[in-house]
Design an enzyme around this catalytic site. Structure first.
Site, PDB file in Angstrom:
ATOM      1  N   CYS A  31      30.840 -11.137  -1.262  1.00  0.00           N
ATOM      2  CA  CYS A  31      31.552 -10.326  -2.277  1.00  0.00           C
ATOM      3  C   CYS A  31      32.170 -11.805  -3.047  1.00  0.00           C
ATOM      4  O   CYS A  31      32.173 -12.901  -2.572  1.00  0.00           O
ATOM      5  CB  CYS A  31      32.691  -9.766  -1.627  1.00  0.00           C
ATOM      6  SG  CYS A  31      32.216  -8.255  -0.688  1.00  0.00           S
ATOM      7  N   ASP A  45      11.166 -23.987  -4.480  1.00  0.00           N
ATOM      8  CA  ASP A  45      12.110 -22.736  -4.330  1.00  0.00           C
ATOM      9  C   ASP A  45      13.076 -23.280  -3.610  1.00  0.00           C
ATOM     10  O   ASP A  45      13.360 -24.365  -2.594  1.00  0.00           O
ATOM     11  CB  ASP A  45      11.576 -21.694  -4.037  1.00  0.00           C
ATOM     12  CG  ASP A  45      12.076 -20.214  -4.116  1.00  0.00           C
ATOM     13  OD1 ASP A  45      13.372 -20.346  -4.859  1.00  0.00           O
ATOM     14  OD2 ASP A  45      11.822 -19.057  -3.872  1.00  0.00           O
ATOM     15  N   CYS A  52      22.479 -13.828   9.675  1.00  0.00           N
ATOM     16  CA  CYS A  52      23.755 -14.393   9.260  1.00  0.00           C
ATOM     17  C   CYS A  52      24.853 -13.228   9.774  1.00  0.00           C
ATOM     18  O   CYS A  52      24.727 -12.083   9.666  1.00  0.00           O
ATOM     19  CB  CYS A  52      24.006 -14.302   7.777  1.00  0.00           C
ATOM     20  SG  CYS A  52      25.650 -14.986   7.564  1.00  0.00           S
ATOM     21  N   CYS A  92      21.550 -19.746  10.499  1.00  0.00           N
ATOM     22  CA  CYS A  92      20.515 -19.004  10.055  1.00  0.00           C
ATOM     23  C   CYS A  92      19.395 -19.996  10.347  1.00  0.00           C
ATOM     24  O   CYS A  92      18.027 -19.429  10.175  1.00  0.00           O
ATOM     25  CB  CYS A  92      20.708 -18.213   8.942  1.00  0.00           C
ATOM     26  SG  CYS A  92      21.121 -19.202   7.551  1.00  0.00           S
TER      27      CYS A  92
END
Ligand code: SF4
Length: 455
Positions: free
Chosen positions: A5, A355, A392, A443
């Site tokens: 968020c 990427d 995660c 991760c």
């Protein structure tokens, strides 16, 4: 139901304008819902929220009077399509009550072991977010133990190790908390006149000057007289755990965090990867995938003394695809997310695609198929971060391990699955060296800090 968020909070005489506009600048941190809470003329907290993007939710919204203080929030969640009402209930700010007075709470991050709080305090809470549990915890601790909001927040920042940044609005103050590990970003902006704001990213500060990051383990307060004060700083801060993925992918390239420009970090990651290339084929093109990998591609191209080409165009209407609820939806979105610039020919060229990261690989598979239709000589994939092999638990909604393309696969197997001629990732050490400080890399390693998961 993890989410990721964006937070914004302000105490300033122009809060009407900034409360919503600051949030627009954080739109990339959450598309599913957004909301604002602010103080009315009679010192009540007024809250307005809805599902959708900031522009949609606040299209016709009018403040009925000038406001000085408020907090706002954008939310990212996978639950919206399955249950819109539930999603709206979870859209923040959430409203609680202490000593007959309301407060509003907004949260960025994820509390990994939220059941521990529920069990310890006997909360029977189903189907609610970890933010709701935090809200109940504030109410409970205030009522039964501290009878004072600042002491309640001090206790919380000491017992819950991560992963959160919180904004708490009362009728005359805004408190900002950043967990001891500093996993998520939160900055303070200072108006050129008087007034302050908090934002998840500096890109949302607009006309406010960047003052500083909220320090891990710190509680900062701004009041309705536009004063800023540190209320508390945890002693013995653990090793800094800023999320690597914020640097690599999530943050706006124009933001800066921990005294570093995000664009520059991505450039440097690409540059270091480029320096590790031994032989670049003749007749080669470096392609950037817009938008988050443009800086990395530029760095990579400079390292090998080439220019990157803007041959890949990104749809303006398709957002981040890895968060979509079903594989079918993700595939459709990926197919439509990128198009190739028609003017440019890739026939018989050696194509290097740079990427930032690979999650499931859907976007890249779809892109590689499109490039193959132009009959290139070969396609090479370069990734400016290590393989993501584990989920995660600290606030980014990665899929389960099995859905991650790099889970239990060799580079050769990933290369085959993506149907490219070569694949190279940046290694972990090189990545953290570019950051210049310790960071969360769970991760990428599958190793989680025990203090964050079991507390
Ligand atoms: S596990 Fe990965 S995505 Fe989650 S906080 Fe750590 S670095 Fe960020």
């Amino acid at each position: 139901m993890q989410h990721h968020c964006g937070l914004y909070g302000i105490s300033d005489s122009h809060a009407n304008y900034y409360l919503i506009n600051g949030l627009k600048k954080l739109q990339h941190r959450g598309y599913e819902g957004c909301g604002i809470s602010y103080i009315s003329k009679t010192n009540e907290i007024i809250t307005y929220k809805g599902l959708g993007k900031v522009d949609e939710v606040f299209k016709d919204y009018q403040f009925e009077f000038p406001i000085n203080m408020g907090i706002s929030h954008v939310r990212y969640s996978t639950t919206v399509k399955s249950d819109p009402q539930l999603s709206l209930d979870k859209t923040q700010p959430l409203i609680g009550k202490i000593s007959n007075e309301q407060f509003a709470l907004a949260h960025n991050g994820n509390i990994p072991d939220v059941d521990k709080i529920k069990n310890e305090y006997g909360f029977i809470i189903d189907n609610h977010s970890d933010t709701f549990v935090l809200l109940k915890l504030i109410e409970h601790l205030y009522t039964t133990k501290y009878h004072n909001l600042e002491d309640t927040l001090k206790y919380i920042i000491n017992i819950i190790p991560g992963a959160y940044c919180l904004l708490v609005l009362t009728k005359d103050k805004i408190y900002a908390l950043r967990d001891q590990f500093g996993i998520r970003p939160l900055v303070i902006g200072k108006s050129k006149k008087i007034g302050y704001c908090f934002a998840s990213e500096s890109v949302a500060l607009e006309n406010f000057d960047f003052q500083r990051d909220v320090i891990p383990g710190e509680i900062v307060m701004i009041d309705n007289s536009f004063n800023l004060k540190t209320i508390y700083q945890c002693q013995q801060i653990p090793t800094f755990h800023f999320c690597s993925f914020e640097y690599i992918y999530f943050m706006d390239p124009h933001s800066f965090s921990n005294n570093q420009a995000i664009e520059k970090i991505r450039y440097n990651l690409g540059f270091v990867l480029g320096t590790q290339e031994k032989d670049i084929l003749d007749q080669s093109f470096i392609l950037a995938i817009p938008n988050s990998s443009i800086a990395g591609s530029t760095g990579f191209a400079h390292a090998i003394k080439k220019k990157y080409k803007k041959y890949i165009l990104k749809s303006k209407t398709i957002d981040r695809t890895f968060i979509l609820p079903t594989n079918e939806e993700r595939k459709i979105a990926c197919d439509n997310k990128f198009t190739l610039h028609k003017k440019h020919k890739m026939t018989n060229k050696n194509i290097y695609i740079v990427d930032d990261s690979i999650v499931r690989g859907n976007t890249l598979k779809s892109l590689v198929m499109k490039i193959k239709k132009t009959n290139p000589q070969s396609i090479h994939l370069r990734i400016i971060s290590p393989p993501i092999i584990s989920p995660c638990y600290y606030g980014i909604d990665f899929p389960s391990s099995q859905e991650l393309i790099a889970y239990q696969k060799t580079i050769e197997e990933i290369k085959k699955e993506l149907d490219v001629d070569s694949l190279k990732y940046l290694d972990l050490d090189s990545m953290t060296q570019v950051f210049g400080h310790s960071a969360c890399t769970s991760c990428f390693t599958g190793i989680y800090n025990k203090k964050l998961l079991d507390w």
